[in-house]
Design a protein around this motif. Structure first.
Motif, PDB file in Angstrom:
ATOM      1  N   HIS A   1     -10.902   7.878  -8.724  1.00 55.91           N
ATOM      2  CA  HIS A   1      -9.815   8.827  -8.477  1.00 55.91           C
ATOM      3  C   HIS A   1      -8.558   8.559  -9.299  1.00 55.91           C
ATOM      4  CE1 HIS A   1     -12.057  10.637  -5.236  1.00 55.91           C
ATOM      5  NE2 HIS A   1     -12.222   9.465  -4.659  1.00 55.91           N
ATOM      6  N   ALA A   2      -8.574   7.543 -10.138  1.00 57.14           N
ATOM      7  CA  ALA A   2      -7.372   7.242 -10.924  1.00 57.14           C
ATOM      8  C   ALA A   2      -7.128   8.303 -11.995  1.00 57.14           C
ATOM      9  CB  ALA A   2      -7.515   5.878 -11.582  1.00 57.14           C
ATOM     10  N   ASP A   3      -5.856   8.460 -12.362  1.00 55.94           N
ATOM     11  CA  ASP A   3      -5.483   9.304 -13.500  1.00 55.94           C
ATOM     12  C   ASP A   3      -5.733   8.481 -14.757  1.00 55.94           C
ATOM     13  OD1 ASP A   3      -4.314  10.763 -15.476  1.00 55.94           O
ATOM     14  OD2 ASP A   3      -2.480  11.202 -14.379  1.00 55.94           O
ATOM     15  N   LEU A   4      -6.741   8.862 -15.536  1.00 49.42           N
ATOM     16  CA  LEU A   4      -7.122   8.088 -16.713  1.00 49.42           C
ATOM     17  C   LEU A   4      -6.519   8.649 -18.000  1.00 49.42           C
ATOM     18  CD1 LEU A   4     -10.916   7.528 -15.919  1.00 49.42           C
ATOM     19  CD2 LEU A   4      -8.971   6.076 -15.303  1.00 49.42           C
ATOM     20  N   GLN A   5      -5.722   9.722 -17.906  1.00 49.72           N
ATOM     21  CA  GLN A   5      -5.248  10.413 -19.102  1.00 49.72           C
ATOM     22  C   GLN A   5      -3.755  10.254 -19.374  1.00 49.72           C
ATOM     23  OE1 GLN A   5      -7.590  11.673 -21.009  1.00 49.72           O
ATOM     24  NE2 GLN A   5      -9.145  11.234 -19.462  1.00 49.72           N
ATOM     25  N   VAL A  19       1.177   7.065  -6.311  1.00 48.57           N
ATOM     26  CA  VAL A  19       0.349   5.872  -6.488  1.00 48.57           C
ATOM     27  C   VAL A  19      -0.406   5.607  -5.184  1.00 48.57           C
ATOM     28  CG1 VAL A  19       0.314   3.388  -6.912  1.00 48.57           C
ATOM     29  CG2 VAL A  19       1.883   4.851  -8.198  1.00 48.57           C
ATOM     30  N   TYR A  20      -1.707   5.553  -5.304  1.00 50.90           N
ATOM     31  CA  TYR A  20      -2.553   5.256  -4.145  1.00 50.90           C
ATOM     32  C   TYR A  20      -2.699   3.745  -4.030  1.00 50.90           C
ATOM     33  CZ  TYR A  20      -6.618   5.208  -1.034  1.00 50.90           C
ATOM     34  OH  TYR A  20      -7.474   4.976   0.016  1.00 50.90           O
ATOM     35  N   ILE A  21      -2.441   3.223  -2.843  1.00 53.32           N
ATOM     36  CA  ILE A  21      -2.479   1.775  -2.619  1.00 53.32           C
ATOM     37  C   ILE A  21      -3.400   1.471  -1.437  1.00 53.32           C
ATOM     38  CG2 ILE A  21      -1.118  -0.286  -2.090  1.00 53.32           C
ATOM     39  CD1 ILE A  21       1.330   1.232  -3.208  1.00 53.32           C
ATOM     40  N   ALA A  22      -4.284   0.519  -1.648  1.00 53.48           N
ATOM     41  CA  ALA A  22      -5.154   0.037  -0.575  1.00 53.48           C
ATOM     42  C   ALA A  22      -4.976  -1.470  -0.470  1.00 53.48           C
ATOM     43  CB  ALA A  22      -6.608   0.389  -0.849  1.00 53.48           C
ATOM     44  N   HIS A  23      -4.706  -1.939   0.731  1.00 59.19           N
ATOM     45  CA  HIS A  23      -4.459  -3.375   0.930  1.00 59.19           C
ATOM     46  C   HIS A  23      -5.340  -3.881   2.063  1.00 59.19           C
ATOM     47  CE1 HIS A  23      -2.382  -7.202   0.945  1.00 59.19           C
ATOM     48  NE2 HIS A  23      -2.189  -7.081   2.252  1.00 59.19           N
ATOM     49  N   LEU A  24      -6.135  -4.894   1.752  1.00 61.01           N
ATOM     50  CA  LEU A  24      -7.036  -5.488   2.731  1.00 61.01           C
ATOM     51  C   LEU A  24      -6.678  -6.948   2.951  1.00 61.01           C
ATOM     52  CD1 LEU A  24      -9.648  -5.589   4.471  1.00 61.01           C
ATOM     53  CD2 LEU A  24     -10.904  -6.065   2.363  1.00 61.01           C
ATOM     54  N   LYS A  25      -6.595  -7.325   4.211  1.00 60.60           N
ATOM     55  CA  LYS A  25      -6.383  -8.725   4.573  1.00 60.60           C
ATOM     56  C   LYS A  25      -7.413  -9.107   5.637  1.00 60.60           C
ATOM     57  CE  LYS A  25      -3.299 -11.981   6.935  1.00 60.60           C
ATOM     58  NZ  LYS A  25      -2.034 -12.157   7.693  1.00 60.60           N
ATOM     59  N   ILE A  26      -8.088 -10.240   5.418  1.00 63.41           N
ATOM     60  CA  ILE A  26      -9.036 -10.752   6.407  1.00 63.41           C
ATOM     61  C   ILE A  26      -8.623 -12.174   6.759  1.00 63.41           C
ATOM     62  CG2 ILE A  26     -11.438 -11.266   6.940  1.00 63.41           C
ATOM     63  CD1 ILE A  26     -12.267  -9.250   4.834  1.00 63.41           C
ATOM     64  N   ASP A  27      -8.269 -12.379   8.010  1.00 64.04           N
ATOM     65  CA  ASP A  27      -7.839 -13.704   8.472  1.00 64.04           C
ATOM     66  C   ASP A  27      -9.086 -14.517   8.804  1.00 64.04           C
ATOM     67  OD1 ASP A  27      -6.842 -15.929   9.828  1.00 64.04           O
ATOM     68  OD2 ASP A  27      -5.126 -14.816  10.590  1.00 64.04           O
ATOM     69  N   ASP A  57       1.441   7.062 -18.229  1.00 64.75           N
ATOM     70  CA  ASP A  57       1.838   6.039 -17.246  1.00 64.75           C
ATOM     71  C   ASP A  57       0.706   5.713 -16.264  1.00 64.75           C
ATOM     72  OD1 ASP A  57       1.858   8.490 -16.017  1.00 64.75           O
ATOM     73  OD2 ASP A  57       3.680   8.117 -14.852  1.00 64.75           O
ATOM     74  N   ALA A  58      -0.505   6.110 -16.604  1.00 65.22           N
ATOM     75  CA  ALA A  58      -1.638   5.839 -15.722  1.00 65.22           C
ATOM     76  C   ALA A  58      -1.968   4.344 -15.707  1.00 65.22           C
ATOM     77  CB  ALA A  58      -2.855   6.633 -16.178  1.00 65.22           C
TER      78      ALA A  58
END
Length: 253
Positions: free
Chosen positions: A163-167, A232-240, A170-171
């Motif tokens: 899904h990123a803007d590849l063109q 800007v799409y951001i995904a953040h995963l944390k596993i304790d 500022d991508a």
């Protein structure tokens, strides 16, 4: 005198009856507690079987989905096939052998993710800004302990490249792996394309699979945030992993 003896007898009979009732209630409570303990153990065993079945079902769907994406990437850029196949060999080894394990080490999963990123790089121009960063505390004792579910990094990486803007000028795509304070962190961000992404049939399966696996395995010992900020799409995963390991040892799993 006779009346006094009668009252005394009745009083003793009431006391005796109360004692019998109390003993009966205590006995029933003890039996109820035993039955509850047995029921809880049976429920827990059943829950584990259901969870294992769910994970097997999810993983059986996950691997073909991953292969399809990888092979499509390689086919679309034949001139980089040799390099991509070399990385694909590492990915296949991981999927065929390590992913069959219930858990892998954070080191193994991160190495796998880096190979997966290399394969996905054939989709983008050499000038495209792809930022990969690792911040690993190798002294952390849990870093090389098998506590991380295999293939947990796939969805976030595949989603960014899909899904990123590849063109645009500022991508970018950014992937950060961290291991510190007995926890695994993964942050993936990318500039969102202005072009409307066509929703394919059954699209979004990876999102549901990842969250489902995390809930089944780690219960409350993980946090997954997905949000959009300034295109800007951001995904953040944390596993304790420390909390999870403690719970495993406590429950005897």
């Amino acid at each position: 005198m006779h009346e006094s003896n009668t009252i005394t007898f009745i009083f003793l009979a009431i006391i005796l009856l109360l004692i019998v009732i109390i003993c009966f209630v205590v006995y029933q409570l003890m039996e109820s507690k035993k039955a509850k303990d047995i029921a809880e153990k049976s429920f827990y065993a059943l829950e584990m079987k259901v969870n294992d079945l769910q994970l097997e079902t999810l993983e059986s769907k996950l691997n073909p989905h991953l292969f399809k994406n990888i092979l499509n990437s390689i086919q679309s850029h034949a001139y980089q096939t040799y390099f991509a196949l070399d990385k694909l060999a590492n990915v296949l080894d991981y999927i065929l052998y390590e992913s069959k394990k219930k858990f892998v080490t954070a080191k193994e999963e991160i190495d796998f993710a880096l190979n997966l990123i290399e394969i996905n790089k054939i989709k983008i121009s050499p000038l495209f800004e792809l930022k990969i960063k690792t911040n690993i505390n190798k002294e952390d004792k849990l870093y090389e302990q098998p506590l991380l579910a295999p293939l947990i990094s796939i969805d976030l990486i595949e989603n960014a490249f899909k899904h990123a803007d590849l063109q645009s000028a500022d991508a970018f795509i950014s992937v950060v792996f961290e291991f510190r304070d007995n926890a695994f962190f993964m942050t993936v961000s990318n500039k969102i394309s202005d072009k409307r992404v066509l929703k394919k049939e059954r699209s979004g399966f990876g999102h549901a699979t990842l969250e489902h696996r995390l809930r089944i395995i780690y219960k409350n010992n993980f946090k997954l945030d997905r949000f959009v900020e300034n295109d800007v799409y951001i995904a953040h995963l944390k596993i304790d992993l420390l909390e999870y390991k403690t719970e495993m040892l406590t429950s005897g799993r």
